[in-house]
Design an enzyme around this catalytic site. Sequence first.
Site, PDB file in Angstrom:
ATOM      1  N   CYS A 342      -0.537  -8.254   4.618  1.00 49.92           N
ATOM      2  CA  CYS A 342       0.064  -7.977   5.922  1.00 49.92           C
ATOM      3  C   CYS A 342       1.584  -8.135   5.875  1.00 49.92           C
ATOM      4  O   CYS A 342       2.238  -8.061   6.917  1.00 49.92           O
ATOM      5  CB  CYS A 342      -0.539  -8.881   6.993  1.00 49.92           C
ATOM      6  SG  CYS A 342      -0.326 -10.652   6.696  1.00 49.92           S
ATOM      7  N   GLU A 376       0.544  -2.856   6.900  1.00 44.56           N
ATOM      8  CA  GLU A 376      -0.582  -3.424   6.149  1.00 44.56           C
ATOM      9  C   GLU A 376      -0.736  -2.603   4.877  1.00 44.56           C
ATOM     10  O   GLU A 376      -0.779  -1.363   4.926  1.00 44.56           O
ATOM     11  CB  GLU A 376      -1.864  -3.350   6.982  1.00 44.56           C
ATOM     12  CG  GLU A 376      -2.988  -4.220   6.482  1.00 44.56           C
ATOM     13  CD  GLU A 376      -3.023  -5.581   7.169  1.00 44.56           C
ATOM     14  OE1 GLU A 376      -3.905  -6.383   6.817  1.00 44.56           O
ATOM     15  OE2 GLU A 376      -2.174  -5.844   8.050  1.00 44.56           O
TER      16      GLU A 376
END
Length: 387
Positions: A342, A376
């Site tokens: 992330c 992401e």
Amino acid sequence: MQQRDPYQHHVNPERYAELLEVKAQRLRDLFADFNPPSLQVHASAPSHFRLRAEFRLWHDGDRCFYAMFEPGDKSKVYEVTEFPIASRLINELMVRLLDDIQPNELLRRKLFQVEFLTTLSGDALITLIYHKPLGDEWRAEAEALQARLGFPIVGRSRKQKLVLERDYVNEALQVDGKTLHYRQIEGGFTQPNGEMNQQMLSWARSAAAEINHSDNNGENSSDNSSEPPSDLLELYCGNGNFSMALADTFRRVLATEISKTSVAAAQVNIADNQLDNVVIARLSSEEFVQALRGERTFERLSGVDLSSYDFRTVLVDPPRAGLDDESVKQVQGYDNIIYISCNPNTLHDNLQVLCNTHEIKGFALFDQFPYTDHIETGVILTRKNPQ
């Protein structure tokens, strides 16, 4: 007080493809020094993609409304009447809930935050957070509200949590023609963009298929059986999001997670998906390494024979800080690494070390948070000289 959503000028579905390409190019530029394969870009729905949302509830005399603030400036309060990035169900419940509590002084008084958690399968949970103790009168009114809305309500105040029916939602994801069932706990981590999560799980399954095909055709294969030849180790597994999706692509899955709440949800998910080859252990990454080396024994691993596992693949989905130095060394011990990140910057830092022993075979962007800078990333690495 302004009468608009402070994020509205950023949310422009007509420009979504253009904004996504800007993100993709940033990622290509950041990782160019690793010479990765072509970036796979997974696009989100341009609107109504977010399955959870939280709002401050602002009070102006006897009137209350959902409020948000200008990013970086909490002195400016904005009334929010709709939230186009949130699911259609959240937008519907925002209106119904506010209309219901507005004339109810007991439910409205000292209510300062509302949280919505929804699913692709149509379930929802509403959490009402107060600056006051919640007693029997509140419970009676909240139960009536719950019956009218048709979805469960949780009440919270300082050191208090009242669950009227349940504190979770039930999700059903569709991945590669399979239905996967997940219990998602109030306050626990879940992927906020459900459709993107389905794409991410499908990508991970495809990576696992390639890994197992390579193993079945390599010198490690003992026969021509189509059965997966090896086991998967997963670190930071949460409620088993990836564990459930990958269970049928490996012989066995052993996953670790430190959060007691997430582990409890994962155990329910194992049962709901009728899996008999997945074990979830409540251990930190460091504790698992100690157990694997035989340095410590843990009651939480009772009945698990670590020596019987053949771990050739590890999946990591760490927090924004990425993998610490010791964890990087640990995952280098496996032939294949599936890394979900992330934070592309900490992923880049980790790859500086991982690419000494492994090479990037897959490279993907998952747009979990459109109209933000958040990226992401998925990376598949294989050992340069397999053991």
